[in-house]
Design an enzyme around this catalytic site. Structure first.
Site, PDB file in Angstrom:
ATOM      1  N   LYS A 132     -54.314   0.699  24.154  1.00 44.19           N
ATOM      2  CA  LYS A 132     -54.125  -0.638  24.740  1.00 44.19           C
ATOM      3  C   LYS A 132     -55.052  -1.659  24.085  1.00 44.19           C
ATOM      4  CE  LYS A 132     -54.404  -3.279  29.036  1.00 44.19           C
ATOM      5  NZ  LYS A 132     -54.490  -3.245  30.500  1.00 44.19           N
ATOM      6  N   HIS A 156     -16.181  28.787  11.116  1.00 48.58           N
ATOM      7  CA  HIS A 156     -15.802  27.564  11.830  1.00 48.58           C
ATOM      8  C   HIS A 156     -16.058  27.689  13.325  1.00 48.58           C
ATOM      9  CE1 HIS A 156     -14.403  25.818   8.196  1.00 48.58           C
ATOM     10  NE2 HIS A 156     -13.398  26.671   8.041  1.00 48.58           N
TER      11      HIS A 156
END
Length: 516
Positions: A140, A278
């Site tokens: 901060k 697949h």
């Protein structure tokens, strides 16, 4: 505004990689170092002078280390604005000196919950309080304080300080602050995700945390970008932790197929081989020898096995490796690859070899998530065991023990085949798989076509009920002798009558296994 050099630093780290070198160079620059607990002890062992945190706060560390840095003498030193006369006057009145640099990383919460055996109590103990508060306070006040949470930053930070007479630029402090807030956000997300699973399986707000594991060459198609992310808190035996031993980098489709193959091969206790193409199995078999399991899995559909992904639930022996090398394979995953089999498989430059400890219940800590536009579908994984003793029989025909083994085997495979799914099996090996068809009878036709003459004497598993008797009639005429399915169709009686009339075996599980 001139940039002041760093005069005081607070160092308190869980991950101590590189911390000794950093602290030693800071001391050489004249920086006073405040430290805590294990970090303080480590630095003192290396002969580095530090100020214990208790000397700054006037209080000893409390509650087994739970309370160390939560004190005004620390947080005022971090939050005070150096351009605010009021802040500076208060600091002087209280005898508090500013802290210019914070080096903190947090308790290893994600690493702890990745261990399958971790209890809730153990996980909670790894929730860092003081460290997060230090990071947020320093971040901060980035205008005056630098905060470092990543050990990879140490070398560049020291280089900048040496070049700038001990100072850290505002640009760097801003970048470090953003990185720090990302670090605490990821940390809190991991805690929330874990506790929400522990306390509420489907919370009102779903917050899942992931970190990038790897960039992929492309997505399902070359024009799509893609990356692989690891879920924070995923068990360390999950697919994303697999160690690649050889071959090209993984593709998006490789990862999907490996995930499907690995999930299926973990279903079986006996040596098993699973071949996936697949995202669907095209051959699965069990045998006493792994090489025999692979040979029989391959025989199910040799055409589809070209360019496939293979999973084994045993270390890959040299004989099996030689068989795998006889065709083009994209990737192989197994619990281990002894050196002899590695030498064989590495004869093919591009084949990807992945090693991962086999943990059958890793999925229990996670949810199955599917993306839809603008949202997510979340569900439990479909991994529960269907108990043979709870299944029902149609008519008077009772399966032989061999048929029971094949029926249960085919049923487990069907759970991992895209719906509509039909699996034909014989002697604990698939002989035909029909997948992803819009009608069940078409899936049956595909499976029978794949099987050919091998359908005779086989069993058939259907992932959901038969809406009509047509699939049973087709399969029976091809020589299928036993069926396993959930039951529950409005036309069940028509299906049952066909089974009885033909003298076939049918088992009802009472539970379907759609996989869309």
């Amino acid at each position: 505004m001139s940039v002041e050099p760093v005069r005081r630093a607070l160092i308190s780290v869980s991950n101590k990689a590189g911390i000794v070198g950093l602290a030693r160079e800071l001391r050489d620059m004249g920086v006073e170092i405040i430290s805590t607990g294990g970090t303080e002890a480590r630095l003192r062992e290396e002969g580095i002078e530090v100020v214990p945190i208790s000397e700054v706060t006037g209080f000893p560390e409390m509650l087994g280390g739970r309370v160390k840095t939560l004190h005004p003498n620390i947080h005022a030193a971090l939050l005070a604005r150096r351009d605010d006369p009021g802040h500076l006057r208060e600091m002087e009145e209280m005898g508090i000196k500013p802290i210019d640099l914070v080096v903190v990383n947090l308790y290893p919460f994600a690493e702890t919950i990745a261990r399958p055996e971790t209890t809730l109590e153990e996980a909670v103990e790894q929730i860092d309080i003081g460290g997060v508060t230090l990071i947020r306070a320093a971040a901060k006040n980035f205008a005056n304080v630098a905060v470092v949470t990543n050990p990879k930053r140490y070398s560049s930070l020291l280089l900048e300080m040496r070049r700038n007479g001990g100072a850290i630029s505002l640009e760097t402090r801003r970048a470090l602050a953003a990185e720090a807030f990302r670090h605490t956000a990821d940390y809190d997300s991991a805690i929330y995700a874990y506790l929400s699973r522990a306390f509420d399986e489907f919370p009102a707000t779903l917050n899942m945390a992931f970190k990038k594991k790897a960039d992929l060459r492309y997505g399902e198609n070359p024009h799509q970008r893609a990356a692989l992310y690891q879920e924070i808190g995923a068990p360390s035996t999950s697919l994303v932790f697999a160690e690649q031993l050889h071959g090209k980098e993984l593709s998006f489709n490789n990862v999907l197929d490996l995930d499907s193959a690995w999930a299926l091969v973990k279903e079986f206790e006996l040596p098993a081989a699973v071949i996936v193409k697949h995202n669907n199995p095209c051959g699965v078999a069990l045998a006493e020898k792994l090489s025999e399991a692979y040979r029989r899995a391959y025989q199910c559909d040799p055409v589809s096995a070209f360019g496939s992904v293979i999973a084994f639930n045993r270390p890959v022996d040299e004989e099996t490796a030689a068989q795998v090398n006889e065709t083009f394979v994209e990737a192989v995953i197994a619990p281990a690859f002894p050196e002899a089999s590695l030498a064989v498989l590495r004869g093919k430059e591009d084949i990807r070899l992945l090693q991962l400890p086999l943990e059958r219940n890793a999925h229990l800590l996670l949810k199955d998530v599917k993306r839809v536009e603008g949202g997510l579908l979340v569900q439990d994984y479909d991994r529960d065991e269907d108990v043979r003793e709870e299944m029902l029989l149609v008519g008077d025909r009772v399966p032989t023990e061999e048929q029971w083994e094949d029926l249960i085997f085919a049923w487990k495979v069907a759970k991992h085949v895209r719906s509509n799914a039909i699996v034909l099996a014989r002697d604990r090996a698939t002989v035909g798989i029909g997948t992803g068809q819009m009608s069940r009878v078409d899936a049956t036709r595909v499976a029978l076509m794949k099987a050919g003459d091998r359908a005779r004497g086989s069993v058939l598993a259907s992932d959901a009920f038969f809406p009509f008797p047509d699939s049973v009639i087709l399969a029976a005429e091809a020589g299928v002798e036993a069926f396993i399915q959930p039951g529950g169709s409005l036309r069940d009686q028509e299906v049952f009558e066909e089974v009885k009339r033909r003298g076939l075996v049918m088992v009802l599980t009472g539970r379907r296994h759609f996989r869309h």
